[in-house]
Design an enzyme around this catalytic site. Sequence first.
Site, PDB file in Angstrom:
ATOM      1  N   ASN A 189      -2.736  56.271  -6.456  1.00 39.08           N
ATOM      2  CA  ASN A 189      -1.335  56.250  -6.007  1.00 39.08           C
ATOM      3  C   ASN A 189      -0.685  54.866  -6.105  1.00 39.08           C
ATOM      4  O   ASN A 189       0.454  54.689  -5.681  1.00 39.08           O
ATOM      5  CB  ASN A 189      -1.223  56.813  -4.582  1.00 39.08           C
ATOM      6  CG  ASN A 189      -1.809  55.869  -3.538  1.00 39.08           C
ATOM      7  OD1 ASN A 189      -2.189  54.746  -3.846  1.00 39.08           O
ATOM      8  ND2 ASN A 189      -1.877  56.325  -2.305  1.00 39.08           N
ATOM      9  N   LYS A 190      -1.377  53.904  -6.683  1.00 39.15           N
ATOM     10  CA  LYS A 190      -0.792  52.551  -6.747  1.00 39.15           C
ATOM     11  C   LYS A 190       0.230  52.451  -7.893  1.00 39.15           C
ATOM     12  O   LYS A 190       0.341  53.352  -8.709  1.00 39.15           O
ATOM     13  CB  LYS A 190      -1.902  51.506  -6.891  1.00 39.15           C
ATOM     14  CG  LYS A 190      -2.875  51.497  -5.683  1.00 39.15           C
ATOM     15  CD  LYS A 190      -2.264  50.880  -4.425  1.00 39.15           C
ATOM     16  CE  LYS A 190      -2.937  51.292  -3.131  1.00 39.15           C
ATOM     17  NZ  LYS A 190      -4.291  50.845  -2.908  1.00 39.15           N
TER      18      LYS A 190
END
Length: 394
Positions: A189-190
């Site tokens: 999710n970065k």
Amino acid sequence: MRATFLPFSLPSIGDEEIAEVAETLRSGWLTTGPRTKRLEEAFAAYVGARHAIATNSGTGAMHIALTALGIGAGDEVIVPTFTFCSTAHVVTQTGARPVLVDVGEDFAIDPGAVERAVTPRTKAIMPVHYGGQPCDLECLYETALRHGLAIIEDAAHSVAASYHGLRLGSDRLAPEGLQRVTAFSFYANKNMTTGEGGMVTTGDDELARRMRLLVLHGMSHDGWDRKEGRSAWYYEVLAAGFKYNMSDIQAAIGIHQLEKLEGFTAQRQRLAARYDDALRDLPAVVLPVRHPDRTHVYHLYVVRLDLERLSIDRGTFVEELRRRNIGSSVHFIPVHLHPYYREEFGYRPGDLPVAERIYRQVVSLPMFPRMSADDLHDVVSAIREVVESFRAGA
Ligand SMILES: *Cc1c(COP(=O)(O)O)cnc(C)c1O
């Protein structure tokens, strides 16, 4: 109400990443190799660092940095409590003591608290560039230099962010004489992802040499060098290293994510500006603090609830959004409140009051590049409905 659930975050993977992974699988070289090298070189050039070493996680990146700095039993490392547990875990894993300190209203480590936490045992500071906004590096670098401490920056949220016009991880940011490493995460999710993965950058040749050794068993040559080199089988073990190397399958994704990063960032910034405009008039919702001398890359868009104006707590607020098909999250439960840190290091609720107060207020709203204007409108409508339905005293 929205018909389908809007998640709080989603990765942006395109055909380029998929094709590169397929090509990697067909190439016969799956582990650390030519694609990892390409990603390291491109990443070093992108942030402006002399050295970039790819890892299989941001956590591993921080762990090799601490180990390369020689940090271990008897040492102390200053860490903000308002972070993901792994920032503190890696310190604990070296045998050193994580000294947790409070944050300011901007969610970033409080430079005054850092200064007060320094003891003769302190070896390093680990500032976290929370949510995508750099912390007060000038002040922290000055403190580190004055006390002879190293800096390991947790930039897991903040790839592409800049401070005084220079990207985080840039060698030109660090003053002469400061031992400094910047760690990035490419978790799913970065802001850019390799599924799982990370990177460390530094301008320090000796630290880079040690980290490169530690990332793969402490062996003096990695697999690719051995394949290419004269003595394919020979290596020397120079340290009790880790198994934190990135695979070429991961790097295949990362090469294209890095190429798209500027576009992703611009889209996150556009969404943040829309949130600002759409939420500004709601007194129960406090917008994030921004510093004009830094670029915010909005890994997270975090609002604070004015709980005096609401009849519900933050947990119920998150639940009410979910009931309206809007995902959200909370970043973070302060590290010192977790049972392990309380039991192992004696922390108690009340020890770090700013982080504890902020923790009760924060909600991370959906934020990812392929979120549409309609999605954002749905989030705002749901927030307005919840604020309206649960007004204090109503
Ligand atoms: C994601 C994250 C990490 C850890 O990164 P991994 O790649 O998952 O190991 C560290 N610190 C912060 C603040 C993070 O959000």
